[in-house]
Write a protein that holds these residues in place. Structure first.
Motif, short mmCIF file in Angstrom:
data_model
loop_
_atom_site.label_atom_id
_atom_site.label_comp_id
_atom_site.label_asym_id
_atom_site.label_seq_id
_atom_site.Cartn_x
_atom_site.Cartn_y
_atom_site.Cartn_z
N GLU A 71 1.17 9.66 -3.78
CA GLU A 71 2.21 9.06 -2.94
C GLU A 71 1.72 7.78 -2.27
O GLU A 71 2.49 6.83 -2.10
N ALA A 72 0.46 7.75 -1.87
CA ALA A 72 -0.08 6.55 -1.23
C ALA A 72 -0.10 5.39 -2.22
O ALA A 72 0.24 4.25 -1.88
N ARG A 73 -0.45 5.68 -3.47
CA ARG A 73 -0.49 4.64 -4.48
C ARG A 73 0.94 4.18 -4.83
O ARG A 73 1.16 3.00 -5.06
N TRP A 74 1.88 5.12 -4.86
CA TRP A 74 3.27 4.78 -5.13
C TRP A 74 3.83 3.86 -4.04
O TRP A 74 4.49 2.86 -4.34
N ILE A 75 3.55 4.17 -2.80
CA ILE A 75 3.98 3.34 -1.68
C ILE A 75 3.33 1.97 -1.77
O ILE A 75 3.98 0.94 -1.53
N ALA A 76 2.05 1.94 -2.10
CA ALA A 76 1.34 0.66 -2.25
C ALA A 76 2.04 -0.23 -3.27
O ALA A 76 2.23 -1.43 -3.05
N LEU A 77 2.44 0.36 -4.38
CA LEU A 77 3.10 -0.40 -5.44
C LEU A 77 4.49 -0.84 -5.02
O LEU A 77 4.93 -1.95 -5.37
N LEU A 78 5.20 -0.01 -4.29
CA LEU A 78 6.53 -0.39 -3.83
C LEU A 78 6.44 -1.57 -2.86
O LEU A 78 7.24 -2.51 -2.93
N ILE A 79 5.46 -1.54 -1.97
CA ILE A 79 5.24 -2.67 -1.06
C ILE A 79 4.89 -3.92 -1.86
O ILE A 79 5.39 -5.02 -1.58
N LEU A 80 4.07 -3.75 -2.89
CA LEU A 80 3.66 -4.88 -3.73
C LEU A 80 4.86 -5.48 -4.47
O LEU A 80 5.00 -6.71 -4.56
N ILE A 81 5.72 -4.63 -4.98
CA ILE A 81 6.93 -5.10 -5.67
C ILE A 81 7.81 -5.91 -4.72
O ILE A 81 8.30 -6.99 -5.06
#
Length: 234
Positions: A71-81
């Motif tokens: 979930e932390a990595r998923w959130i990181a990618l959503l912020i990056l997008i």
């Protein structure tokens, strides 16, 4: 801000939901997601946290991508997008390079699927796409999936050539997650131009893994589906 996000992730954990996600994402020994760990957060909560912490910088995002928690990595990618969408051309180049430099943290299908078209595919729309062919030939499962899923951005613009070429590279792959990804992208092509998809399948249908074929022809009329599935197209 990063430490606050980490704490909010822990505070939002749901152990029962985490067990379900561990099974769903095949995290057992020998499975594709071996070693991945879940806290049990669902997408709406993760989107809420990503929006709340949208100002995290690339160093913070890099640290999140190293987290053991999916979930932390998923959130990181959503912020990056979201950063990518609002960035200048120069900043988008930086984010694109950052993404490819940190693929070690993009290591499950949910992470690839949310991010690859929106960053890699979008950046390469009007540029040299040779990096996708390098990724398609990688030994890394997730880099291969990034290669084919990134082409979703091209498909949305009715550009199909690279999807077909990368699909050809991956037709001999043994992994079910690649079979599904290729089939999914081929189906997306077919939604927009079934004739060109049929032409591609007509050339390769004897060699296409059954899972890929089933995904690709999912929207075909029944008679055509049967002909492809029985390998009697011609």
């Amino acid at each position: 801000m990063l430490e606050k996000l980490k704490q909010e992730l822990q505070d939002s954990a749901n152990s029962e939901q985490a067990k379900i996600l561990q099974r769903f994402f095949k995290t057992g020994k020998g499975d594709y997601g071996e070693g991945d760990v879940f806290l049990g957060l669902m997408a709406p909560k993760m989107r809420e946290l990503a929006k709340k912490h949208k100002e995290l910088n690339l160093d913070d995002i890099k640290e999140l991508l190293k987290s053991e928690y999916n979930e932390a990595r998923w959130i990181a990618l959503l912020i990056l997008i979201n950063k990518y969408k609002k960035s200048s051309l120069e900043e988008k180049q930086i984010i694109f390079d950052f993404y490819l430099y940190n693929t070690d943290g993009i290591n499950n299908w949910n992470l690839v699927d949310i991010s690859a078209p929106n960053i890699v595919g979008n950046w390469l729309l009007d540029k040299n796409k040779s990096i996708l062919y390098e990724l398609a030939k990688s030994e890394n499962l997730w880099e291969k999936r990034i290669a084919i899923i990134s082409t979703f951005a091209f498909i949305r613009e009715n550009q199909f050539e690279d999807t077909f070429k990368i699909a050809e590279i991956l037709l001999g792959d043994k992994h079910d997650l690649i079979h599904k990804a290729v089939g999914w992208m081929l189906r997306e092509v077919g939604k927009r131009n079934q004739e060109i998809l049929e032409e591609f399948l007509g050339k390769h249908y004897k060699d296409i893994p059954r899972t890929t074929l089933r995904y690709a022809i999912e929207r075909f009329e029944e008679e055509k589906r049967k002909r492809f599935l029985t390998r009697k197209w011609k």
